[in-house]
Enzyme design. Structure first.
Site, PDB file in Angstrom:
ATOM      1  N   ASN A  22     -49.042  21.963  20.677  1.00  0.00           N
ATOM      2  CA  ASN A  22     -48.689  21.968  19.252  1.00  0.00           C
ATOM      3  C   ASN A  22     -47.435  22.800  18.997  1.00  0.00           C
ATOM      4  O   ASN A  22     -46.608  22.443  18.171  1.00  0.00           O
ATOM      5  CB  ASN A  22     -49.854  22.495  18.404  1.00  0.00           C
ATOM      6  CG  ASN A  22     -50.867  21.417  18.080  1.00  0.00           C
ATOM      7  OD1 ASN A  22     -50.579  20.488  17.326  1.00  0.00           O
ATOM      8  ND2 ASN A  22     -52.040  21.508  18.692  1.00  0.00           N
ATOM      9  N   LEU A  98     -57.896  36.911  13.067  1.00  0.00           N
ATOM     10  CA  LEU A  98     -57.084  37.934  12.399  1.00  0.00           C
ATOM     11  C   LEU A  98     -57.927  38.646  11.332  1.00  0.00           C
ATOM     12  O   LEU A  98     -58.807  38.040  10.717  1.00  0.00           O
ATOM     13  CB  LEU A  98     -55.862  37.268  11.761  1.00  0.00           C
ATOM     14  CG  LEU A  98     -54.888  36.618  12.770  1.00  0.00           C
ATOM     15  CD1 LEU A  98     -53.923  35.661  12.060  1.00  0.00           C
ATOM     16  CD2 LEU A  98     -54.123  37.675  13.557  1.00  0.00           C
ATOM     17  N   HIS A 114     -57.025  22.664  13.222  1.00  0.00           N
ATOM     18  CA  HIS A 114     -58.369  22.710  13.805  1.00  0.00           C
ATOM     19  C   HIS A 114     -58.788  21.293  14.208  1.00  0.00           C
ATOM     20  O   HIS A 114     -58.605  20.354  13.429  1.00  0.00           O
ATOM     21  CB  HIS A 114     -59.354  23.293  12.783  1.00  0.00           C
ATOM     22  CG  HIS A 114     -60.732  23.439  13.321  1.00  0.00           C
ATOM     23  ND1 HIS A 114     -61.085  24.459  14.176  1.00  0.00           N
ATOM     24  CD2 HIS A 114     -61.840  22.666  13.163  1.00  0.00           C
ATOM     25  CE1 HIS A 114     -62.360  24.320  14.516  1.00  0.00           C
ATOM     26  NE2 HIS A 114     -62.836  23.240  13.922  1.00  0.00           N
ATOM     27  N   GLU A 179     -53.037  15.470  16.119  1.00  0.00           N
ATOM     28  CA  GLU A 179     -52.632  16.821  15.687  1.00  0.00           C
ATOM     29  C   GLU A 179     -51.109  16.929  15.647  1.00  0.00           C
ATOM     30  O   GLU A 179     -50.530  17.541  14.759  1.00  0.00           O
ATOM     31  CB  GLU A 179     -53.187  17.881  16.652  1.00  0.00           C
ATOM     32  CG  GLU A 179     -54.682  18.071  16.559  1.00  0.00           C
ATOM     33  CD  GLU A 179     -55.185  19.161  17.493  1.00  0.00           C
ATOM     34  OE1 GLU A 179     -54.470  20.144  17.725  1.00  0.00           O
ATOM     35  OE2 GLU A 179     -56.320  19.029  17.998  1.00  0.00           O
TER      36      GLU A 179
END
Ligand code: GRF
Length: 192
Positions: A22, A98, A114, A179
């Site tokens: 990606n 995070l 996702h 994606e």
């Protein structure tokens, strides 16, 4: 929510942990004239991330940050983001969570991809789970990151049909292909 000024591209950091397909795809996209973003920084939590090689290939700064102590890791990352005037973060296969305070500092400026049709199948091993549940469709989602895992506002989704013969391997390959179309489309949607 942020908007690009139209004159200057939005300085972007991509966070990765693994292969970085990606990331590579986003770098390619960012080099298009019409892209609203420019990728200035690659962050990984692991020296082993294969995707780090794109730093050299595309001449983009990279930093590996040890996440053993998240608070310290995030302080280092915030410093890097400031130094590089980063205003947008794309998580792309980043396997660390995070903290709330980090996300708050970049509210509305962190997005993630996702491999499922959220809100279904949050978390890990999505392809395995959809196959076990004999789902007919799966897909991928780009969403804003909030303090709950894989739960932020959805920006775009693509549906992928599951065949009876699909395995985790074939399904993840099919979804990954989507994606690579979805992430740039979602970024276009954000800034245009
Ligand atoms: C992708 O399936 C992404 O949706 C998930 O992790 C995978 C990362 O792949 N979060 P890559 O490192 O971009 O090739």
């Amino acid at each position: 929510m942020i908007k690009s000024s139209g004159l200057e591209k939005v300085k972007t950091a991509v966070f990765i942990s693994g292969k970085g397909s990606n990331l590579k795809n986003l770098i390619r996209y960012s080099k298009k004239k019409t892209s609203p973003i420019i990728i200035k920084l690659i962050i990984s939590n692991s020296q082993k991330s294969k995707g780090l090689k794109y730093s050299k290939q595309f001449n983009i700064k990279k930093n590996v940050i040890n996440f053993k102590k998240r608070q310290i890791a995030e302080i280092k990352i915030l410093k890097l983001l400031n130094e590089n005037k980063i205003n947008f973060i794309c998580l792309a296969g980043f396997m660390k969570i995070l903290s709330k305070s980090f996300i708050k500092k970049f509210k509305g400026k962190i997005v993630n991809i996702h491999p499922s049709l959220l809100p279904k199948y949050k978390g890990l091993n999505t392809h395995k789970k959809v196959l076990e549940n004999k789902e007919k469709f799966t897909g991928c989602t780009v969403h804003y990151v909030n303090s709950k895992l894989d739960s932020g506002k959805i920006i775009l989704q693509t549906k992928v049909k599951i065949k009876k013969t699909d395995s985790v391997k074939t399904l993840s390959a099919k979804v990954l292909l989507q994606e690579h179309k979805l992430y740039p489309a979602a970024i276009n949607k954000i800034f245009n």
